[in-house]
Design an enzyme around this catalytic site. Structure first.
Site, PDB file in Angstrom:
ATOM      1  N   VAL A 107     -12.874  -8.806  59.538  1.00 12.82           N
ATOM      2  CA  VAL A 107     -12.049  -9.733  60.606  1.00 12.82           C
ATOM      3  C   VAL A 107     -12.767 -10.783  61.203  1.00 12.82           C
ATOM      4  O   VAL A 107     -14.159 -10.795  61.388  1.00 12.82           O
ATOM      5  CB  VAL A 107     -11.585  -8.706  61.708  1.00 12.82           C
ATOM      6  CG1 VAL A 107     -10.877  -9.808  62.959  1.00 12.82           C
ATOM      7  CG2 VAL A 107     -10.781  -7.693  61.133  1.00 12.82           C
ATOM      8  N   CYS A 108     -12.346 -11.963  61.376  1.00 13.14           N
ATOM      9  CA  CYS A 108     -13.068 -13.163  61.809  1.00 13.14           C
ATOM     10  C   CYS A 108     -14.435 -13.405  60.841  1.00 13.14           C
ATOM     11  O   CYS A 108     -14.302 -13.180  59.576  1.00 13.14           O
ATOM     12  CB  CYS A 108     -13.050 -12.908  63.292  1.00 13.14           C
ATOM     13  SG  CYS A 108     -13.657 -14.169  64.350  1.00 13.14           S
ATOM     14  N   THR A 109     -15.375 -13.659  61.609  1.00 10.88           N
ATOM     15  CA  THR A 109     -16.515 -14.083  61.265  1.00 10.88           C
ATOM     16  C   THR A 109     -17.351 -12.687  60.522  1.00 10.88           C
ATOM     17  O   THR A 109     -18.466 -12.705  60.008  1.00 10.88           O
ATOM     18  CB  THR A 109     -17.765 -14.631  62.470  1.00 10.88           C
ATOM     19  OG1 THR A 109     -17.733 -13.930  63.427  1.00 10.88           O
ATOM     20  CG2 THR A 109     -17.054 -16.070  62.531  1.00 10.88           C
ATOM     21  N   THR A 127     -11.848 -16.519  57.269  1.00 14.01           N
ATOM     22  CA  THR A 127     -12.676 -16.363  58.328  1.00 14.01           C
ATOM     23  C   THR A 127     -11.962 -16.901  59.619  1.00 14.01           C
ATOM     24  O   THR A 127     -11.046 -17.735  59.504  1.00 14.01           O
ATOM     25  CB  THR A 127     -14.092 -16.455  58.061  1.00 14.01           C
ATOM     26  OG1 THR A 127     -15.037 -16.154  59.248  1.00 14.01           O
ATOM     27  CG2 THR A 127     -14.345 -18.117  58.094  1.00 14.01           C
ATOM     28  N   ALA A 157      -8.451 -14.022  59.250  1.00 17.96           N
ATOM     29  CA  ALA A 157      -8.796 -15.004  59.842  1.00 17.96           C
ATOM     30  C   ALA A 157      -9.384 -14.541  61.312  1.00 17.96           C
ATOM     31  O   ALA A 157      -9.718 -13.206  61.364  1.00 17.96           O
ATOM     32  CB  ALA A 157      -7.659 -15.995  60.172  1.00 17.96           C
TER      33      ALA A 157
END
Lengths: 232, 232
Positions: A107-109, A127, A157
């Site tokens: 998830v995300c970075t 990301t 993202a």
């Protein structure tokens, strides 16, 4: 006896807690409905860890307790996540846990951690929008999507996208009826008060320096990796 | 020196962590952008507490450290939240903290805790859809809405609705531009994989017995309160 399928969500100091707790809530609802699934929050130790908010999170298991998860999911964060990209204990767990996993996700970075562990090479991935271009430094092909599924590698993202990705995984493994029930359990019927994001308004120019600072500061002492990610 | 405005998010054992962490992530982003706002996670103690998932959460402050917050926000949960309705330490804090607060809010069944503390009398309010009718037992008028604002009392629907409510609060206090930036920070551009909820499909009949069980079991030893809430 059928062996249960374990979703292991990775905790490390300084992460963005919503990256972890969004999918955790969804997958815990799956596990409550379907006992063949289990969920663990895994970390180097089970004591409380700081996050990028005032809450601290404590894991349910140590890395060595969950050596072979069915699914691995890595949340992201800001500067502490960049720092974690050179944490060999964490990277070692990601590599060994990913080895036999049917899902390797982020998830995300968190995708930068998968990348640093060598798990994104040749994959389509996403990301947080502020870090999207950085993924190419890991041999990945960045995608502007809410989540990206490339075989067993699934990446979401930024931050809240982990909820959507987790519901997709419930749908994929347990079917639409279960996924819909989970969606009712968490009453996920979003109504952002200002409406959907208008990407033409994204504050890209304002956030680029913050991203550059996080990479420079978080990778101080690791010039090769810094060059690979920021030199493009 | 201007005094900072403190958002106090209440933590107690067994809650649904997404109810707390969703708004926490939003309000922490506000505090990062606007130093006149602060965020605390308050609880009876600062040690790790169980949740209804495998993660444990630890507060940043004890109740007595934040006696007069600007805003009070109470997350919900399942059976442990019903049990917490008779926790006099918790209720005492809610009452005294609410006294001078400009916002008294809840996410999901956190509204039942506001109700138990006597803070919903005569107010329009909402909660998780499975518990909506129960609010009337506190003198509140239940509303089928994503969030409800009745003066200083703001209540959100189930679990994920806390994100929408928190963004609304950012908009209300800091304006649309800041709220939009926060929305970009958490990349809140929801795409539920199965689409929006179709409320005609809500599993009401299946969940009513679970709600009734939670009330009966959680209020065992408190027959008056049970009768007031479940007897209708």
């Amino acid at each position: 006896m059928t062996e249960t399928k374990m979703f292991a969500l990775v905790l490390y100091p300084g992460l963005t807690p919503l990256d972890l707790v969004g999918p955790l809530q969804v997958l815990s609802a799956l596990a409550a409905m379907k006992p063949e699934y289990e969920v663990a929050v895994v970390a180097e130790h089970t004591g409380p860890m700081q996050t990028d908010t005032p809450v601290r999170l404590a894991a349910s298991h140590r890395f060595e307790d969950v050596p072979e998860p069915f699914a691995l999911l890595v949340p992201g964060g800001q500067l502490p996540t960049i720092r974690a990209m050179t944490d060999e204990t964490l990277l070692g767990y990601l590599r060994s846990a990913a080895d036999g996993a049917q899902i390797v996700g982020s998830v995300c970075t968190g995708s930068l951690l998968l990348g640093a562990a060598g798990l994104l090479d040749g994959r389509k991935a996403t990301t947080h929008w502020t870090f999207l271009e950085v993924l190419a430094g890991f041999g990945a092909t960045p995608q502007t999507r809410r989540w990206v599924e490339d075989g067993r590698v699934v990446t979401a993202a930024g931050v809240s996208a982990g909820i959507d990705l987790a519901l997709h995984l419930v749908d994929r493994f347990a079917g639409a009826e279960v996924a819909r029930t989970v969606q009712f359990v968490i009453e996920y019927d979003p109504q952002p008060p200002l409406g959907a994001l208008n990407w033409d308004q994204a504050p890209r120019a304002e956030w680029a320096p913050l991203r550059d600072y996080a990479l420079r500061e978080g990778l101080a002492g690791h010039p090769d990796l810094y060059e690979r990610l920021a030199g493009r």
